[in-house]
Write a protein that holds these residues in place. Structure first.
Motif, mmCIF file in Angstrom:
data_model
loop_
_atom_site.group_PDB
_atom_site.id
_atom_site.type_symbol
_atom_site.label_atom_id
_atom_site.label_comp_id
_atom_site.label_asym_id
_atom_site.label_seq_id
_atom_site.Cartn_x
_atom_site.Cartn_y
_atom_site.Cartn_z
ATOM 1 N N LYS A 1 0.774 -1.138 0.130
ATOM 2 C CA LYS A 1 0.142 0.158 0.432
ATOM 3 C C LYS A 1 0.879 0.893 -0.253
ATOM 4 O O LYS A 1 1.949 1.272 0.479
ATOM 5 C CB LYS A 1 -0.894 -0.079 1.591
ATOM 6 N N THR A 2 0.000 2.239 -0.425
ATOM 7 C CA THR A 2 1.220 3.277 -0.816
ATOM 8 C C THR A 2 0.820 4.325 0.245
ATOM 9 O O THR A 2 -0.356 4.407 1.206
ATOM 10 C CB THR A 2 0.746 4.154 -1.956
ATOM 11 N N ASN A 3 1.970 5.282 1.632
ATOM 12 C CA ASN A 3 1.356 5.580 2.613
ATOM 13 C C ASN A 3 2.265 6.922 2.212
ATOM 14 O O ASN A 3 1.973 7.667 3.289
ATOM 15 C CB ASN A 3 2.322 4.924 3.288
ATOM 16 N N VAL A 4 2.265 7.748 1.148
ATOM 17 C CA VAL A 4 3.248 8.651 1.235
ATOM 18 C C VAL A 4 2.565 9.869 -0.016
ATOM 19 O O VAL A 4 2.461 8.779 -1.132
ATOM 20 C CB VAL A 4 4.923 8.591 0.778
ATOM 21 N N GLY A 5 1.915 10.258 -0.350
ATOM 22 C CA GLY A 5 1.171 10.914 -0.751
ATOM 23 C C GLY A 5 1.473 12.574 -0.779
ATOM 24 O O GLY A 5 1.305 13.389 0.500
ATOM 25 N N GLY A 6 1.017 13.645 -2.080
ATOM 26 C CA GLY A 6 0.673 14.769 -1.835
ATOM 27 C C GLY A 6 2.198 15.524 -2.155
ATOM 28 O O GLY A 6 3.000 15.076 -2.468
ATOM 29 N N ILE A 7 2.163 16.439 -1.273
ATOM 30 C CA ILE A 7 3.247 17.359 -0.980
ATOM 31 C C ILE A 7 4.536 16.516 -0.267
ATOM 32 O O ILE A 7 5.741 17.362 -0.116
ATOM 33 C CB ILE A 7 2.962 18.560 0.064
ATOM 34 N N ASP A 8 4.350 15.599 0.387
ATOM 35 C CA ASP A 8 5.065 15.304 1.560
ATOM 36 C C ASP A 8 5.871 14.333 0.197
ATOM 37 O O ASP A 8 7.202 14.549 0.364
ATOM 38 C CB ASP A 8 4.428 13.448 1.705
ATOM 39 N N ARG A 9 5.034 13.756 -1.194
ATOM 40 C CA ARG A 9 6.382 13.240 -1.790
ATOM 41 C C ARG A 9 6.608 14.000 -2.622
ATOM 42 O O ARG A 9 8.253 13.752 -2.698
ATOM 43 C CB ARG A 9 4.786 12.124 -3.016
ATOM 44 N N VAL A 10 6.070 15.386 -3.137
ATOM 45 C CA VAL A 10 7.461 16.069 -3.961
ATOM 46 C C VAL A 10 8.195 16.555 -3.737
ATOM 47 O O VAL A 10 9.317 16.808 -3.390
ATOM 48 C CB VAL A 10 5.826 17.813 -4.076
ATOM 49 N N LEU B 1 5.936 1.775 10.437
ATOM 50 C CA LEU B 1 5.913 1.456 11.603
ATOM 51 C C LEU B 1 5.903 2.680 12.312
ATOM 52 O O LEU B 1 5.187 1.811 13.624
ATOM 53 C CB LEU B 1 7.683 1.119 11.987
ATOM 54 N N PHE B 2 5.690 3.232 11.823
ATOM 55 C CA PHE B 2 4.445 3.727 13.472
ATOM 56 C C PHE B 2 3.915 4.732 12.654
ATOM 57 O O PHE B 2 2.516 5.840 13.356
ATOM 58 C CB PHE B 2 6.174 6.004 13.510
ATOM 59 N N GLY B 3 2.722 4.183 11.982
ATOM 60 C CA GLY B 3 1.420 3.279 11.642
ATOM 61 C C GLY B 3 0.852 5.830 10.937
ATOM 62 O O GLY B 3 -0.625 5.790 11.213
ATOM 63 N N ILE B 4 1.818 5.988 9.812
ATOM 64 C CA ILE B 4 1.452 7.028 9.422
ATOM 65 C C ILE B 4 1.354 7.142 8.261
ATOM 66 O O ILE B 4 1.786 5.965 7.871
ATOM 67 C CB ILE B 4 2.504 8.714 9.864
ATOM 68 N N ASN B 5 0.129 7.792 7.872
ATOM 69 C CA ASN B 5 -0.213 7.841 6.537
ATOM 70 C C ASN B 5 -0.650 9.173 5.765
ATOM 71 O O ASN B 5 -1.248 9.453 5.834
ATOM 72 C CB ASN B 5 -1.174 6.814 6.038
ATOM 73 N N THR B 6 0.147 9.903 4.765
ATOM 74 C CA THR B 6 -0.206 10.550 4.106
ATOM 75 C C THR B 6 -0.631 10.871 2.661
ATOM 76 O O THR B 6 -1.240 11.289 2.327
ATOM 77 C CB THR B 6 1.067 11.828 3.741
ATOM 78 N N CYS B 7 -1.196 9.497 2.186
ATOM 79 C CA CYS B 7 -1.999 9.546 1.081
ATOM 80 C C CYS B 7 -3.453 8.674 1.909
ATOM 81 O O CYS B 7 -3.671 8.789 2.361
ATOM 82 C CB CYS B 7 -1.011 8.407 0.473
ATOM 83 N N PRO B 8 -4.537 10.148 0.948
ATOM 84 C CA PRO B 8 -5.997 9.811 1.185
ATOM 85 C C PRO B 8 -6.286 8.547 0.631
ATOM 86 O O PRO B 8 -7.449 8.580 0.946
ATOM 87 C CB PRO B 8 -6.082 12.128 0.227
ATOM 88 N N THR B 9 -5.838 8.208 -0.318
ATOM 89 C CA THR B 9 -6.716 6.807 -1.162
ATOM 90 C C THR B 9 -6.041 5.537 -0.472
ATOM 91 O O THR B 9 -6.822 4.700 -0.003
ATOM 92 C CB THR B 9 -6.413 7.287 -2.072
ATOM 93 N N GLY B 10 -4.399 5.288 0.350
ATOM 94 C CA GLY B 10 -3.516 4.461 0.151
ATOM 95 C C GLY B 10 -4.100 3.107 -0.235
ATOM 96 O O GLY B 10 -4.078 2.381 -0.288
ATOM 97 N N LYS B 11 -3.756 3.754 -1.948
ATOM 98 C CA LYS B 11 -3.998 2.964 -2.930
ATOM 99 C C LYS B 11 -2.654 1.550 -2.995
ATOM 100 O O LYS B 11 -2.251 1.894 -2.304
ATOM 101 C CB LYS B 11 -3.875 3.173 -4.415
ATOM 102 N N LYS B 12 -3.238 0.250 -3.294
ATOM 103 C CA LYS B 12 -2.388 -0.975 -4.215
ATOM 104 C C LYS B 12 -1.689 -0.855 -5.492
ATOM 105 O O LYS B 12 -1.204 -0.366 -5.657
ATOM 106 C CB LYS B 12 -3.026 -2.432 -3.513
#
Length: 64
Positions: free
Chosen positions: A2-11, A53-64
């Motif tokens: 699953k993706t857990n990095v999204g948006g501004i964080d990714r850029v 590991l820390f349970g963080i997810n900045t990706c709004p959809t959390g795609k596979k």
């Protein structure tokens, strides 16, 4: 995976990673600049092991 990095964080990860690699390649910084591969890879793949590991997810959809 699953993706857990999204948006501004990714850029930000991609830009910082590229900047560090370029700085290392041009001799502006020491060997540690090559560590820019890590944020670059996590930005490109939208996955960060530490976020998992820390349970963080900045990706709004959390795609596979």
């Amino acid at each position: 995976m699953k993706t857990n990095v999204g948006g501004i964080d990714r850029v930000i990860r991609i830009v910082v990673g590229l900047a560090l690699i370029i700085a290392a390649a041009t001799g502006k910084v020491g060997w540690w600049g090559w560590l820019g591969v890590i944020p670059l890879a996590t930005g490109l793949f939208s996955y960060c092991l530490l976020y998992t590991l820390f349970g963080i997810n900045t990706c709004p959809t959390g795609k596979k």
